[in-house]
Design a protein around this motif. Structure first.
Motif, PDB file in Angstrom:
ATOM      1  N   GLY A   1       0.533  -0.967  -0.288  1.00  0.00           N
ATOM      2  CA  GLY A   1       0.242   0.140  -0.555  1.00  0.00           C
ATOM      3  C   GLY A   1       0.714   0.831   0.021  1.00  0.00           C
ATOM      4  O   GLY A   1       0.462   2.330  -1.154  1.00  0.00           O
TER       5      GLY A   1
ATOM      6  N   ALA B   1      -3.488  -2.537   2.962  1.00  0.00           N
ATOM      7  CA  ALA B   1      -2.880  -1.619   2.217  1.00  0.00           C
ATOM      8  C   ALA B   1      -3.548  -0.542   1.884  1.00  0.00           C
ATOM      9  O   ALA B   1      -2.716   0.288   1.379  1.00  0.00           O
ATOM     10  CB  ALA B   1      -2.633  -2.676   0.738  1.00  0.00           C
ATOM     11  N   VAL B   2      -4.495  -0.031   2.143  1.00  0.00           N
ATOM     12  CA  VAL B   2      -5.335   0.692   1.652  1.00  0.00           C
ATOM     13  C   VAL B   2      -4.983   1.560   2.221  1.00  0.00           C
ATOM     14  O   VAL B   2      -5.008   2.824   2.688  1.00  0.00           O
ATOM     15  CB  VAL B   2      -6.729   0.472   1.271  1.00  0.00           C
TER      16      VAL B   2
ATOM     17  N   ALA C   1      -1.375   3.527   1.282  1.00  0.00           N
ATOM     18  CA  ALA C   1      -1.674   3.866   1.156  1.00  0.00           C
ATOM     19  C   ALA C   1      -2.611   5.736   1.176  1.00  0.00           C
ATOM     20  O   ALA C   1      -2.047   6.537   1.203  1.00  0.00           O
ATOM     21  CB  ALA C   1      -2.447   2.877  -0.611  1.00  0.00           C
TER      22      ALA C   1
END
Length: 415
Positions: free
Chosen positions: A277, A331-332, A335
């Motif tokens: 991410g 993962a998001v 990010a």
């Protein structure tokens, strides 16, 4: 409002790679300390039979990270002495890392000490680490070109995930093999090794456009509308993910995921997802800019949380599908941190970047605490579905509000 954005495009003679390696090493060392305090040492203490009631108090080590804005003006004044040329960020960072290494050695000598003695040593270590973070954030903001902020934030967030591995998994393994004292000493040596890139990187002076006779202060930061918008962005964009972050483990256990598999996911799986991410967020910022990158990441976050909510209410995926969705959510979130930090760093004043960005980070710590507590209470009363549904609603609202916030920021900059 003329000082709302950074005036320079990076210090002459200092490459983006130099800045990224130096700051990334320090961020990894900072996360090592955090992983040690919040995960590694509590695990070893529990193995020694320390009561859970005492181990739970380790969460109080987050207090210095939530309150570091209080002494950030003093660090900023020390880092930038008046209108004189030069910077002291590197000196503050390296002095702090030396103190942190000494504190880690002290923790190693306290292996047989009572819990409260160890806790006080960890609290001192947390204060040192939080202080170093103020100077390192300012160093990164000042020394990296604005167009490469995404790369810098990738090192910032990615270093955080790597440091957790060192401070938690590696420390626990070494403590089991060679003992507490030697494991703590190894962490101190590793911390100093991670500080070497910073020690070998010069800190040139930057453009003088941001200098002012007004001393750095939290009050002057809070008077600026860019800071208010930055705090709003931090709270709105992080709320959805933070609300269910602490619930992921218990939710998977109740869904039938074996504890051993969950441990593997929280360890190597979580780190891999976080690094993936982080890389995605950095790439998006590089290719599309922070504003559009945030919008794209918020869209993915809303989609994943919607799928998780549907899974809670309809059981449309099995345990393996839930695991995939939880990993994707992790993962998001990574990010989100990269893209959001890149945007926030453009809102700081060049006259006190350490103070301004510290305020944003303290807001992040506060929203994490509030949402974590709220998510747990809501799930206990109304079930997981209520928490995931609220998280999805917050994620959708963040996606809808983001263009309006950016338009307001644009108008503020023009005015």
């Amino acid at each position: 409002m003329a000082d709302a954005a950074l005036p320079q495009e990076g210090a002459p003679g200092l490459t983006t790679l130099q800045v990224t390696l130096a700051a990334g090493g320090i961020y990894t060392a900072q996360s090592l300390v955090g992983g040690l305090g919040f995960m590694g040492i509590p695990a070893v203490l529990r193995d020694r039979g320390v009561p859970l009631e005492q181990i739970g108090l380790v969460s109080l080590l987050m207090i210095p990270w939530a309150l570091k804005f209080l002494w950030s003006p003093w660090i900023e004044r020390l880092r930038r002495p008046g209108n004189a040329a030069g910077r002291r960020s590197r000196g503050i960072i390296l002095a702090g890392e030396l103190l942190a290494a000494a504190a880690l050695c002290a923790v190693g000598l306290l292996a047989e000490a009572p819990f409260w003695t160890i806790f006080c040593a960890l609290l001192v270590l947390a204060v040192i680490s939080a202080t170093v973070d103020i100077a390192c954030d300012a160093f990164l903001i000042e020394q990296i070109p604005k167009k490469d902020l995404g790369l810098g934030n990738t090192a910032q967030v990615g270093g955080g995930y790597l440091g957790l591995v060192f401070g938690s998994a590696l420390f626990v393994y070494l403590a089991a093999v060679i003992g507490w004292a030697y494991a703590a000493g190894a962490m101190a040596v590793l911390l100093l090794v991670l500080s070497l890139p910073m020690a070998l990187t010069p800190e040139p002076d930057v453009a003088s456009a941001g200098r002012t006779n007004e001393p750095p202060s939290v009050l002057s930061a809070l008077k600026r509308r860019e800071i208010a918008f930055g705090i709003l962005m931090t709270c709105v964009f992080e709320a959805g993910g933070r609300l269910v972050q602490v619930l992921s483990g218990p939710f998977l256990i109740d869904a039938g995921v074996p504890l051993g598999l969950l441990g593997l996911l929280n360890g190597s799986g979580g780190v891999a997802a976080g690094l993936a991410g982080t890389a995605l967020g950095g790439l998006l910022v590089k290719k599309a800019g922070a504003e559009r990158a945030i919008r794209f990441v918020l869209l993915i976050q809303a989609v994943i949380l919607t799928m998780l909510t549907l899974a809670v209410f309809s059981d449309w995926v099995g345990p393996s599908g839930l695991v995939v969705l939880i990993i994707a959510k992790s993962a998001v979130m990574a990010a989100t941190f990269v893209t959001l930090y890149s945007r926030l760093m453009t809102l700081v004043s060049p006259s006190q970047p350490g103070v301004d960005f510290t305020i944003f980070q303290c807001a992040s710590a506060l929203i994490a605490a509030v949402c974590g507590l709220g998510g747990g209470l809501l799930s206990g009363v109304a079930g997981y579905g209520a928490s995931f549904l609220l998280a999805t609603a917050l994620a959708v609202l963040a996606l809808l509000f983001q263009p309006a916030i950016e338009r307001s920021l644009s108008r503020e900059t023009l005015s």
